[in-house]
Enzyme design. Sequence first.
Site, PDB file in Angstrom:
ATOM      1  N   ASP A  18      26.504  64.467 -64.643  1.00  0.00           N
ATOM      2  CA  ASP A  18      25.866  64.664 -63.326  1.00  0.00           C
ATOM      3  C   ASP A  18      26.080  63.412 -62.490  1.00  0.00           C
ATOM      4  O   ASP A  18      26.419  62.344 -62.997  1.00  0.00           O
ATOM      5  CB  ASP A  18      24.358  64.930 -63.494  1.00  0.00           C
ATOM      6  N   SER A  19      25.820  63.562 -61.187  1.00  0.00           N
ATOM      7  CA  SER A  19      25.914  62.410 -60.292  1.00  0.00           C
ATOM      8  C   SER A  19      24.798  61.398 -60.565  1.00  0.00           C
ATOM      9  O   SER A  19      24.919  60.239 -60.183  1.00  0.00           O
ATOM     10  CB  SER A  19      25.826  62.886 -58.843  1.00  0.00           C
ATOM     11  N   TYR A  50      26.394  62.732 -54.629  1.00  0.00           N
ATOM     12  CA  TYR A  50      27.669  63.424 -54.462  1.00  0.00           C
ATOM     13  C   TYR A  50      27.566  64.446 -53.318  1.00  0.00           C
ATOM     14  O   TYR A  50      28.565  64.836 -52.742  1.00  0.00           O
ATOM     15  CB  TYR A  50      28.035  64.183 -55.744  1.00  0.00           C
ATOM     16  N   GLY A  51      26.326  64.871 -53.058  1.00  0.00           N
ATOM     17  CA  GLY A  51      26.098  65.985 -52.134  1.00  0.00           C
ATOM     18  C   GLY A  51      26.521  65.752 -50.704  1.00  0.00           C
ATOM     19  O   GLY A  51      26.559  66.678 -49.903  1.00  0.00           O
ATOM     20  N   CYS A  81      26.077  68.966 -62.526  1.00  0.00           N
ATOM     21  CA  CYS A  81      25.967  68.742 -61.081  1.00  0.00           C
ATOM     22  C   CYS A  81      26.557  69.934 -60.319  1.00  0.00           C
ATOM     23  O   CYS A  81      27.737  70.263 -60.483  1.00  0.00           O
ATOM     24  CB  CYS A  81      26.723  67.469 -60.731  1.00  0.00           C
ATOM     25  N   THR A  83      27.165  70.077 -57.131  1.00  0.00           N
ATOM     26  CA  THR A  83      28.169  69.612 -56.167  1.00  0.00           C
ATOM     27  C   THR A  83      29.501  69.379 -56.874  1.00  0.00           C
ATOM     28  O   THR A  83      30.558  69.802 -56.383  1.00  0.00           O
ATOM     29  CB  THR A  83      27.686  68.318 -55.478  1.00  0.00           C
ATOM     30  N   GLU A 158      13.313  62.982 -55.823  1.00  0.00           N
ATOM     31  CA  GLU A 158      13.525  61.664 -56.461  1.00  0.00           C
ATOM     32  C   GLU A 158      12.363  60.721 -56.166  1.00  0.00           C
ATOM     33  O   GLU A 158      12.108  59.788 -56.917  1.00  0.00           O
ATOM     34  CB  GLU A 158      14.861  61.071 -56.018  1.00  0.00           C
ATOM     35  N   CYS A 193      21.123  73.388 -57.007  1.00  0.00           N
ATOM     36  CA  CYS A 193      21.092  71.918 -57.067  1.00  0.00           C
ATOM     37  C   CYS A 193      20.245  71.514 -58.260  1.00  0.00           C
ATOM     38  O   CYS A 193      19.219  72.146 -58.548  1.00  0.00           O
ATOM     39  CB  CYS A 193      20.509  71.349 -55.773  1.00  0.00           C
ATOM     40  N   THR A 194      20.690  70.434 -58.913  1.00  0.00           N
ATOM     41  CA  THR A 194      20.009  69.964 -60.126  1.00  0.00           C
ATOM     42  C   THR A 194      18.522  69.670 -59.918  1.00  0.00           C
ATOM     43  O   THR A 194      17.735  69.766 -60.865  1.00  0.00           O
ATOM     44  CB  THR A 194      20.662  68.659 -60.604  1.00  0.00           C
ATOM     45  N   HIS A 195      18.161  69.263 -58.702  1.00  0.00           N
ATOM     46  CA  HIS A 195      16.796  68.794 -58.474  1.00  0.00           C
ATOM     47  C   HIS A 195      15.790  69.921 -58.224  1.00  0.00           C
ATOM     48  O   HIS A 195      14.591  69.726 -58.382  1.00  0.00           O
ATOM     49  CB  HIS A 195      16.762  67.847 -57.273  1.00  0.00           C
TER      50      HIS A 195
HETATM   51  N1  DGL Z   1      23.412  66.612 -58.628  1.00  0.00           N
HETATM   52  C1  DGL Z   1      23.596  67.042 -57.257  1.00  0.00           C
HETATM   53  C2  DGL Z   1      23.750  68.570 -57.225  1.00  0.00           C
HETATM   54  O1  DGL Z   1      23.344  69.276 -58.117  1.00  0.00           O
HETATM   55  C3  DGL Z   1      22.436  66.598 -56.369  1.00  0.00           C
HETATM   56  C4  DGL Z   1      22.374  65.098 -56.169  1.00  0.00           C
HETATM   57  C5  DGL Z   1      23.571  64.540 -55.443  1.00  0.00           C
HETATM   58  O2  DGL Z   1      23.799  64.887 -54.259  1.00  0.00           O
HETATM   59  O3  DGL Z   1      24.309  63.752 -56.049  1.00  0.00           O
HETATM   60  O4  DGL Z   1      24.296  69.072 -56.274  1.00  0.00           O
END
Ligand code: DGL
Length: 275
Positions: A18-19, A50-51, A81, A83, A158, A193-195
């Site tokens: 993941d990022s 990364y987004g 991730c 993205t 976050e 998205c992971t979050h």
């Molecule tokens: N991990 C990214 C995703 O799932 C979210 C965080 C980022 O933008 O790096 O898209």
Amino acid sequence: MSQASTKTTHRPRIAVFDSGVGGLTVLRAIAGQVPDADYLYFGDTARLPYGTKSRETVARYAIEAALFLQDLGIDMLVIGCNTATALALYDIKGAVDVPVIGVIDPGADRAAEISRSREAVVFATEATISSHAYQRALARRGFATHEKACPLLVPLVEEGWIEHPVTEQVARIYMIEALRVASMNTDVLVLGCTHYPLIRPLLRRVVPQKIAIVDSAESTAQVVAKELGVAPGAQPNALPSYRFFVTDSTEKFRRMAPLFLGFPVDGVEHVDLGG
Ligand code: DGL
């Protein structure tokens, strides 16, 4: 990924990339389904988010991490991730020799299982939405999709504002904006998205009841379990083991990890991938 099954004769070594910290929601879901495994988690914390980045940049970063993980001897690489999956899944698959699983097809499959209307809304980062990777994946399954970039949700999560009026208000505004454009028959919201799984209870309050919520992390975990031949609910012989690699501060990762993973971590290792 290859169509051949990834069943191993030894305890599987599964890498999750993941990022940053968000992919820990994917790791948590996979370890819940496949506890009898050794996990290597890589968070590219020095280069997140990364987004907001271009395809070329995300592909370069993700391939560097994938090669690093491959060198550690893994049976499978999960791109946690969204993205990186949206922008670089095929580049990553081309760069490594191990099976690679992304989060988008599992999420789209789950949406297809539960939707009657074949009308979906996807929430994701700006880069994932601009790539239209979810829209394409859902179109292959007969969906019309409205995609909605929700850039404020990652920093709010976050910040730890999981049950917070500001996050709820932001999520409500995104939902209202999406539904203003989406079909009235929309019956599924894909969390791309992971979050976002962390704020699922909050989202459940702002998303109309007739719309089901699909969590790509859970769907991906089911695909990993199936790929490894692990039956749902099978009794594990041993608990999972974990190694964590990050490109920025190990201390910050250790501090944030419990929010996403649900338990404290130690033994976080720093990696320098350059550029
Ligand atoms: N991990 C990214 C995703 O799932 C979210 C965080 C980022 O933008 O790096 O898209």
